[in-house]
Design an enzyme around this catalytic site. Structure first.
Site, PDB file in Angstrom:
ATOM      1  N   GLU A 217      34.779  38.318  39.250  1.00 42.81           N
ATOM      2  CA  GLU A 217      34.294  39.659  39.583  1.00 42.81           C
ATOM      3  C   GLU A 217      34.129  40.506  38.327  1.00 42.81           C
ATOM      4  O   GLU A 217      33.205  41.317  38.232  1.00 42.81           O
ATOM      5  CB  GLU A 217      35.246  40.334  40.568  1.00 42.81           C
ATOM      6  CG  GLU A 217      35.470  39.580  41.864  1.00 42.81           C
ATOM      7  CD  GLU A 217      34.195  39.167  42.568  1.00 42.81           C
ATOM      8  OE1 GLU A 217      33.219  39.941  42.551  1.00 42.81           O
ATOM      9  OE2 GLU A 217      34.159  38.059  43.141  1.00 42.81           O
TER      10      GLU A 217
ATOM     11  N   HIS B 117      30.908  39.953  36.629  1.00 35.51           N
ATOM     12  CA  HIS B 117      29.821  40.652  37.314  1.00 35.51           C
ATOM     13  C   HIS B 117      29.576  42.052  36.765  1.00 35.51           C
ATOM     14  O   HIS B 117      28.487  42.606  36.951  1.00 35.51           O
ATOM     15  CB  HIS B 117      30.135  40.788  38.807  1.00 35.51           C
ATOM     16  CG  HIS B 117      29.740  39.617  39.628  1.00 35.51           C
ATOM     17  ND1 HIS B 117      28.496  39.054  39.559  1.00 35.51           N
ATOM     18  CD2 HIS B 117      30.425  38.922  40.590  1.00 35.51           C
ATOM     19  CE1 HIS B 117      28.425  38.051  40.436  1.00 35.51           C
ATOM     20  NE2 HIS B 117      29.581  37.951  41.056  1.00 35.51           N
TER      21      HIS B 117
END
Length: 861
Positions: A308, A311
């Site tokens: 994550e 990202h």
């Protein structure tokens, strides 16, 4: 208007017409608590102001909103009739000006399916918790917007919440006069905006970094969970991995984290693993461990945290234009998660897990009839939802690992750095990344992309060895093959390892004595560097796991694995061999009973706990789907006896002991096993070092419920011990597992005929509905399944529809008759939604593959 399913063509047309300057979103969430009156859904007020420009004044367009009702719509000061312009999912915007202001006042619905604004009531203390989940297109369930990734904009949120609650969003927030107001975000896409609200347990920390130019970056860190999980919340470890990741990405990306704070929320009933909302990442709360787990679980959590975080650059800072290029964020985050895991944390064996677990997902997905290139053809939002798959994530990541080997790590990272700086806060396509990589590597990325990103299917690589009379290699070649449907032969950068048996300190070992790294291209490649080497016992053609392929073995190598797989000294090589053998089992090239035999002989010697747990899952799958029907009982007996022996022999308190205890619960199918499980539960027997904590108790009870040794009374008593949200999910799954016709009828009705259950309880009910030992009991539901799935798809949210269609497919009715029934449904429903047909086609392929495996196993018997 065509309803909720936005098409790519509509999105392109709207992006060419509109540019968004800013959103102001005001939510009133005070209705989340207290009694709810009325027959309709519980709702909250959502007021959105959007300022945007139109390239063609006078043109028409639309905004997105899914809501039970709209109170008022105003466009450029002109009041519009909601009954005329709002159809339930879109707001018609006519005669646009060059500069526009749209104000929408709506009543939006709280969700129980994990989509939009999800509302959860904790059964333990009655507290209410809210969070949002939007990908790919569910922010329109919370506020009016232009729901597509390439219409980026700054967002400013304000939220009214019940007294005593805390509210978080992407930006820093503060409470004043009863309203939570949040700092304006950088330009971001609608699907990564986020709100989390409730009486969450919240822990803080901070991160600081001084760069070479003397500038300092300070990032406030936060982590939260439900109050009921606070005693189990190891926030210190979450923060440790977070800081290690931020250091790693700052070292390699040369672009400071751009989104201010970094909160991480572990939330209930979450449909995904996690979601990369900038400044407020959301995770499923199962990453907070209520009992003892192996290091594989901590490694998996760390990998997701880093995935994550990657990202924030790949996806949030630079975002794909449309979902065709979803891989531009997911493949990179999947690769970077493992890259950072190995490079920055204590989990230095992360590439073993990647080879064994992530690639297994990719290999399966790439052999389904729904396989697609990494760069996919995404026609609409339903297509997009299904493309969060093993191709986009794990194959894409595997291809990137191959790319790093192809262009070199330095060129790859420098290309990424240029990509971020060139396209910050913008949107990109495949060509934008390739042009940066061409600059830094000097390689022709077009040919590489055509082979690896724009074609589907997985190649197999098999060694061919010719020996001299003196026992040396005369010629070693690698033969590349492709599936008939996807004939592309790709360029591979591979390492070929030669292994032989020798005596080690503790006995015979199988270890590498020679290695060559080379380019494999075309149908047959001779590896000249290995000519003259001593004859190998084993040739491993993708040693070090540089490329993405199915590894095959020659007969000599197979014999060496049969004799000594457990004695391979290198854990990555061993994991690659296990993965190759599992692929051969799935491809009906190795009898399932032989694979099970190898697991029972060698898994007890496996040192990598993640590989061991994967072997347990594969062995169980082999016994359920791939052994000949007449040998199923024997397979079950062998797995039960083998698991019992390994459990009793495992080192007390070790991770292996815990892994074998969990597998023993799955494999238990005999009175002696049930007696041991019951004795461990009631405390009349114990095993040194094995703590039967609450999570392990539920695992044992699940096995007893499946075989009618534990019933409703015992499960109710256990819930009274663990009257929590987690306990309720476990109880629901166990209740549905019982081998009683009335139980199956009730579970079916709760999932198929009603929408009362939340997404988490739908998932739990489906998980318990059809244990492998209950084939006959669930047989009547095969015909019912085909009669209801089209209605389910039309009536339910896409997430629940996917859960039902995938989870209730009659895979245990593995007969030619079920295959024929599936084919009949497909032929009779050619006009069914493509996404629904895809799910049925995938299930059909798994069924057909299982039947081929059973035929292979029967021939071996």
């Amino acid at each position: 208007m065509p309803g909720e399913n936005l098409s790519r063509d509509e999105a392109r047309e709207r992006a060419a017409l509109l540019s968004v300057d800013g959103y102001e979103v005001s939510l009133d969430l005070r209705t989340a608590v207290g009694e709810h009156s009325g027959d309709g859904p519980r709702t909250f007020r959502s007021v959105t102001t959007i300022r945007f420009r139109c390239a063609e004044p006078g043109a028409n367009s639309f905004a997105d909103l899914i809501a039970p009702s709209v109170t008022a719509v105003s466009l450029n000061g002109r009041d519009l009739d909601p009954g005329e312009v709002f159809d339930g999912s879109r707001i018609l915007l006519e005669d646009l000006a060059a500069d526009n202001e749209l104000v929408v006042d709506a009543q939006c619905a709280y969700s129980r399916t994990g989509e939009g604004m999800h509302r959860f009531v904790d059964p333990e203390d009655g507290e209410v918790y809210l969070y949002t989940q939007y990908e790919p297109a569910d922010s329109r369930r919370v506020f009016a917007n232009f729901e597509q990734p390439d219409l980026k904009s700054p967002f400013r949120f304000e939220v009214r919440a019940p007294e005593g609650w805390t509210v978080w969003s992407n930006g820093e927030g503060r409470l004043a006069d009863g309203v939570w107001r949040f700092a304006e975000t950088k330009p971001i896409s609608t699907y990564i905006t986020c709100v989390v609200a409730g009486p969450y347990h919240y822990v803080t920390d901070s991160y600081a970094r001084t760069f070479e130019d003397g500038t300092t970056l300070e990032i406030p860190l936060g982590a939260m969970c439900r109050k009921g999980l606070a005693p189990h919340f190891d926030a210190d470890d979450v923060f440790l991995v977070t800081k290690q990741g931020l250091d790693f990405f700052h070292d390699h990306f040369d672009y400071p984290y751009p989104f201010g704070k970094y909160d991480q929320a572990f939330v209930p009933e979450y449909n995904l693993g996690a979601m990369e909302n900038p400044g407020l990442v959301t995770f499923r709360e199962e990453y907070i461990f209520r009992g003892k787990v192996t290091q594989a679980s901590y490694e998996a959590r760390a990998n997701v945290i880093l995935h994550e975080m990657a990202h924030m650059w790949f996806g949030d800072l630079v975002t794909m234009e449309w979902w065709d290029d979803l891989w531009l964020k997911e493949s990179f985050a999947d690769f970077m998660g493992s890259f950072a895991l190995v490079g920055a944390t204590r989990f230095t064996d992360g590439w073993i897990t990647f080879a064994n677990r992530r690639k297994a997902w990719a290999y399966r997905a790439d052999q389904l009839p729904s396989t697609h290139p990494v760069t996919a053809d995404i026609r609409d939002l339903q297509d997009a939802k299904l493309n969060f798959d093993g191709i986009t994530y794990a194959k894409g990541a595997s291809v990137l690992k191959q790319l790093v080997a192809y262009v070199g790590q330095d060129a790859f990272l420098e290309g990424a750095r240029r990509y971020f700086k060139r396209h910050a806060y913008g949107n990109t396509r495949l060509g934008d990344l390739l042009s940066a990589l061409e600059e830094t590597s000097g390689r022709d990325m077009g040919a590489w992309a055509r082979s690896w990103l724009q074609t589907a299917g997985v190649n197999s690589l098999t060694p061919q060895v010719l020996l001299t009379p003196e026992g040396r290699i005369e010629e070693l070649a690698v033969v590349q093959e492709a599936a008939e449907a996807y004939p592309e032969l790709r360029p591979h950068r591979v390492a070929i390892g030669l292994y032989r048996r020798s005596e080690g300190p503790g006995g015979p070992v199988l270890e590498r004595y020679a290695r060559a790294e080379t380019d494999v291209d075309g149908a047959r490649t001779v590896v000249a560097e290995l000519a003259g080497a001593e004859a190998p016992d084993l040739v491993l053609v993708n040693d070090d796991d540089l490329t993405y392929c199915k590894t095959r073995f020659d007969e000599t190598s197979l014999a060496a694995l049969r004799a000594g797989l457990g004695s391979m000294t290198d854990p990555l090589a061993r994991a690659l061999c296990w993965s190759a053998l599992w692929n051969m089992t799935r491809d009906a090239l190795l009898p399932a009973r032989e694979f099970i035999g190898l697991v029972l002989r060698f898994a007890g010697r496996e040192t990598d706990i993640g590989v061991l747990q994967m072997l347990h899952a594969w062995a169980e799958s082999a016994a359920v789907h791939y052994v000949a029907p007449e040998w199923r009982e024997e397979a079950g007996r062998q797995l039960c006896e083998g698991a019992t022996a390994e459990l009793l022999a495992a080192e007390p308190g070790s991770e292996q002991q815990l892994a074998w205890a969990r597998f023993f619960a799955h494999a238990a199918d005999a009175p002696d096993a049930f007696e041991l499980l019951s004795a461990l539960l009631d405390g009349t027997r114990s095993l040194p070092g094995l703590e039967v904590d609450q999570e392990l108790r539920w695992a044992f009870l699940q096995a007893l419920a499946v075989h009618d040794v534990a019933g409703e009374k015992e499960l109710a008593e256990e819930l009274s011990r663990d009257d929590t949200a987690s306990g309720k999910r476990h109880q629901v799954r166990c209740l549905a597992s019982r081998p009683v016709a009335a139980v199956k009828a009730q579970a079916w009705a709760q999932v198929v005929e009603s929408d009362e259950l939340s997404n988490a309880l739908v998932e739990a009910t489906i998980a318990g509905f059809a244990p492998a030992s209950q084939r006959e009991l669930t047989a009547p539901y095969a015909a019912k399944y085909f009669a209801v799935i089209e209605r389910i798809w039309a009536e339910r949210s896409i997430q629940i529809g996917m859960d039902v269609v995938k989870g209730l497919f009659p895979s245990l009715q593995d007969t030619p008759e079920t295959l024929a029934a599936t084919d009949a449904w497909l032929s009779e429903h050619e006009d069914a939604p493509p996404a629904l047909r895809r799910l049925v086609l995938e299930a059909r392929d798994d069924l057909a593959r299982g039947l081929r495996g059973q035929a292979c196993d029967a021939a071996a018997g």
